[in-house]
Every structure is written in C-alpha cells, then in structure tokens.
Design an enzyme around this catalytic site. Sequence first.
Site, short mmCIF file in Angstrom:
data_model
loop_
_atom_site.label_atom_id
_atom_site.label_comp_id
_atom_site.label_asym_id
_atom_site.label_seq_id
_atom_site.Cartn_x
_atom_site.Cartn_y
_atom_site.Cartn_z
CG LEU A 137 42.71 39.85 48.19
CD1 LEU A 137 42.15 38.86 47.18
CD2 LEU A 137 41.82 41.08 48.24
CE LYS A 194 40.11 40.66 61.46
NZ LYS A 194 40.29 40.12 62.77
CE1 TYR A 210 53.84 37.61 51.73
CE2 TYR A 210 55.81 38.65 50.84
CZ TYR A 210 55.19 37.88 51.81
OH TYR A 210 55.92 37.40 52.86
CE1 TYR A 223 55.56 31.64 45.35
CE2 TYR A 223 54.60 32.87 43.55
CZ TYR A 223 55.13 32.83 44.83
OH TYR A 223 55.24 33.99 45.56
CB THR A 234 50.68 32.90 39.66
OG1 THR A 234 52.11 33.03 39.81
CG2 THR A 234 50.17 33.91 38.66
P1 NAP Z 1 45.88 36.76 48.45
O1 NAP Z 1 46.07 37.20 47.06
O2 NAP Z 1 45.77 37.79 49.50
O3 NAP Z 1 44.63 35.80 48.57
C1 NAP Z 1 44.41 34.74 47.66
C2 NAP Z 1 43.12 34.05 48.03
O4 NAP Z 1 42.04 34.98 47.94
C3 NAP Z 1 42.76 32.90 47.13
O5 NAP Z 1 42.19 31.89 47.94
C4 NAP Z 1 41.69 33.48 46.21
O6 NAP Z 1 40.75 32.53 45.81
C5 NAP Z 1 41.05 34.48 47.12
N1 NAP Z 1 40.48 35.63 46.40
C6 NAP Z 1 41.01 36.32 45.39
N2 NAP Z 1 40.23 37.35 45.04
C7 NAP Z 1 39.16 37.29 45.85
C8 NAP Z 1 37.99 38.06 45.97
N3 NAP Z 1 37.78 39.13 45.19
N4 NAP Z 1 37.08 37.71 46.92
C9 NAP Z 1 37.29 36.64 47.72
N5 NAP Z 1 38.39 35.88 47.65
C10 NAP Z 1 39.30 36.19 46.72
O7 NAP Z 1 47.06 35.78 48.90
P2 NAP Z 1 48.38 35.18 48.24
O8 NAP Z 1 48.10 34.32 47.08
O9 NAP Z 1 49.15 34.62 49.38
O10 NAP Z 1 49.20 36.46 47.77
C11 NAP Z 1 49.09 37.01 46.46
C12 NAP Z 1 50.35 36.75 45.66
O11 NAP Z 1 51.47 37.34 46.28
C13 NAP Z 1 50.74 35.28 45.56
O12 NAP Z 1 49.90 34.56 44.68
C14 NAP Z 1 52.17 35.41 45.12
O13 NAP Z 1 52.24 35.73 43.75
C15 NAP Z 1 52.63 36.56 45.99
N6 NAP Z 1 53.24 36.12 47.28
C16 NAP Z 1 54.58 36.37 47.47
C17 NAP Z 1 55.20 35.95 48.62
C18 NAP Z 1 56.66 36.22 48.80
O14 NAP Z 1 57.28 35.65 49.71
N7 NAP Z 1 57.25 37.07 48.00
C19 NAP Z 1 54.48 35.30 49.63
C20 NAP Z 1 53.10 35.09 49.44
C21 NAP Z 1 52.50 35.53 48.26
P3 NAP Z 1 40.74 31.81 44.37
O15 NAP Z 1 42.16 31.50 44.01
O16 NAP Z 1 39.90 30.60 44.59
O17 NAP Z 1 40.10 32.75 43.37
#
Ligand code: NAP
Length: 277
Positions: A194, A202, A191, A53, A19
């Site tokens: 995607l 790719k 985390y 967040y 989130t």
């Molecule tokens: P991610 O989940 O790899 O990518 C999110 C992006 O992908 C968003 O733009 C989303 O778009 C899009 N998306 C989602 N499903 C998709 C699909 N099936 N097809 C195409 N695009 C898609 O990146 P993230 O948000 O950085 O990482 C996930 C979670 O990990 C975070 O939200 C957070 O909870 C956690 N996190 C933790 C840390 C840490 O330091 N511990 C750091 C980064 C992230 P829409 O939103 O427009 O649907």
Amino acid sequence: MRTVTLATGETVPALGFGTWRMGERGGDRAAELAALRLGLDLGLTLVDTAEMYGDGRSEELVGEAIRGRRDEVFVVTKFYPHNASRAGVPAACARSLKRLGTDRIDLYLLHWPGSTPLEETVAALERLQDAGHIRHWGVSNFDTDDMEELEAVAGGERCRTDQVLYNLGRRGIEFDLLPWMRARAMPAMAYTPLEPDRLAGKPALARIATARGVTPLQVALAWVLAQPQVIAIPKASRAEHVRQNRAAHDIELTADELAALDAAFPPPTRKRSLEML
Ligand code: NAP
C-alpha cells in the site's frame, strides 16, 4: 479467496496480513489483536511476521491471535542475517516457535542477505524442515543476482519465495526478478503493497477509486493482487482497514483501468537495483 501455488503444489491465499510495527505498544495491543482475528475471520489467513518486529513482540501477538485456530493459518516469519549460521538458524527458530506458541512455522525466511555462506544457511534450513519445525523456507530482499547465487547452492532450488518491496510506485522487480521467479514457479511475496505515504494521494488512483466508490489504496492493493503469482501482505491495525483490504481482493480491474495505471506508474524499461525498506 484467490490463491497462489507454491512449487510444491500447495496453495496459499494471495492476500495475507503483515504485522510490522504491531505488538510494539502495549496500549494498541487489544485493537491489533482484534484486527488480526478479524483478518483471519475474513480469510486473511497468511500472516507475516519476523523476529525483528518489536523484538519478538509481533510474533507474540500473532501467537495470541492464532491460538485455538492454528490449523487455519499459514504462518510466515523471518530470521535475522546475523542468525543465519548452522547453530544460529535452529536457535532463532526455537525462539520464534516459542513466541508464536506453535510447533511449526509454515514458511521461514532469511530477512535479507548477510555474510553467512548461503550453503550453511540452506543446510540449516533443510535440517529444520526434516525435523518438522518448518514446512517451507525462502528469502527476503534478494535481488536477481542473489537468487542466482542461492540457486547454485545445494538445495537452493527449494527456496519457495522471495519477499520483496512491490507496489504500484515500486515496479522495478518486473524487469527481471519477477520473470526469473515465474520461470521457476516461485511466487513473490509483495511487502508494503500500500505504501500510503507515497500512493494515497495519487490522482490516477483517485480517479479509479471515485468511479468505483472505493478508496485509492484499495485500488492500489487490487493492482498488486492482479499480478499473477504474487502474494500481498498489507498491514492493518484498524478494523476498517482490514475490511477494506479484504474488499479490495474482490475488485477486478478492467483492461482500461490497468492501462491507466500503467500510464501513471510505468513499468521498468531497464534493470534497477532492488529497493528495500
Ligand atoms: P503497508 O502494508 O503497505 O502499509 C501499512 C500502512 O497502511 C499502515 O499505516 C496501515 O494503517 C495502512 N493501511 C492498511 N490498510 C489500509 C487501507 N485499506 N486504507 C488506508 N490505509 C491502510 O506497509 P508495511 O507494513 O510496510 O508492509 C506490509 C508488511 O510487509 C509488513 O507489516 C511486514 O509484515 C512486511 N514487510 C516486510 C519487509 C521485509 O524486509 N521483508 C519490509 C517491510 C514490510 P493501520 O495500521 O493504522 O491500519
């Protein structure tokens, strides 16, 4: 829904919901809430958030999404390293509980390594656990040497996960951190599984996706979910993405497909420092 097993024996879903950047803009709130609730309906019941967040607005959004169905959900949230002290951890926890509208956090993580001695942070977490405010605790963005330092602290072996950057394009942890965790029955939480900006275009993903009639990012997510004892927490604020991610869970990549992905995204052959976003 596939599950992974914590060292306590408890199982949690292997596919959850991230989130980061949700709850930040009022205009998107209704759609984000609907996406989170759809995720819960589809079984994405492990929800990851953090006090960082949106300055707490993500936790508030999660709180609203889980209202009336708290017992279905495994809530993960994180506290800042600057709140990792004896007094700071319980104070941060109390604020998170309030925003989440719940009396307990299922898994409470130190967001990244800081300067407070780990002994102090672990002792504070164990007190919160004894009091029932958190059920488990863990860390995030800890490299193998950080994990070794943690393990050496009294109670440090009760760390339940390390949430780290992991996807097809970022496989560094396979060299030492993942094996280290697996040897201790400690699941990793992947985390940014995607990372669309890096992975969506790719060709190796596109080839498999076209042959299967799915999208390249669904293949990327299926690959993370194919890794043993790894929990993936993709973030999706659009319903279509939530549905696609849930469907990716059911993709079983073949040995040939996995080999093609290994060729395009080779596993590490030497130690690399943990990458962080
Ligand atoms: P991610 O989940 O790899 O990518 C999110 C992006 O992908 C968003 O733009 C989303 O778009 C899009 N998306 C989602 N499903 C998709 C699909 N099936 N097809 C195409 N695009 C898609 O990146 P993230 O948000 O950085 O990482 C996930 C979670 O990990 C975070 O939200 C957070 O909870 C956690 N996190 C933790 C840390 C840490 O330091 N511990 C750091 C980064 C992230 P829409 O939103 O427009 O649907």
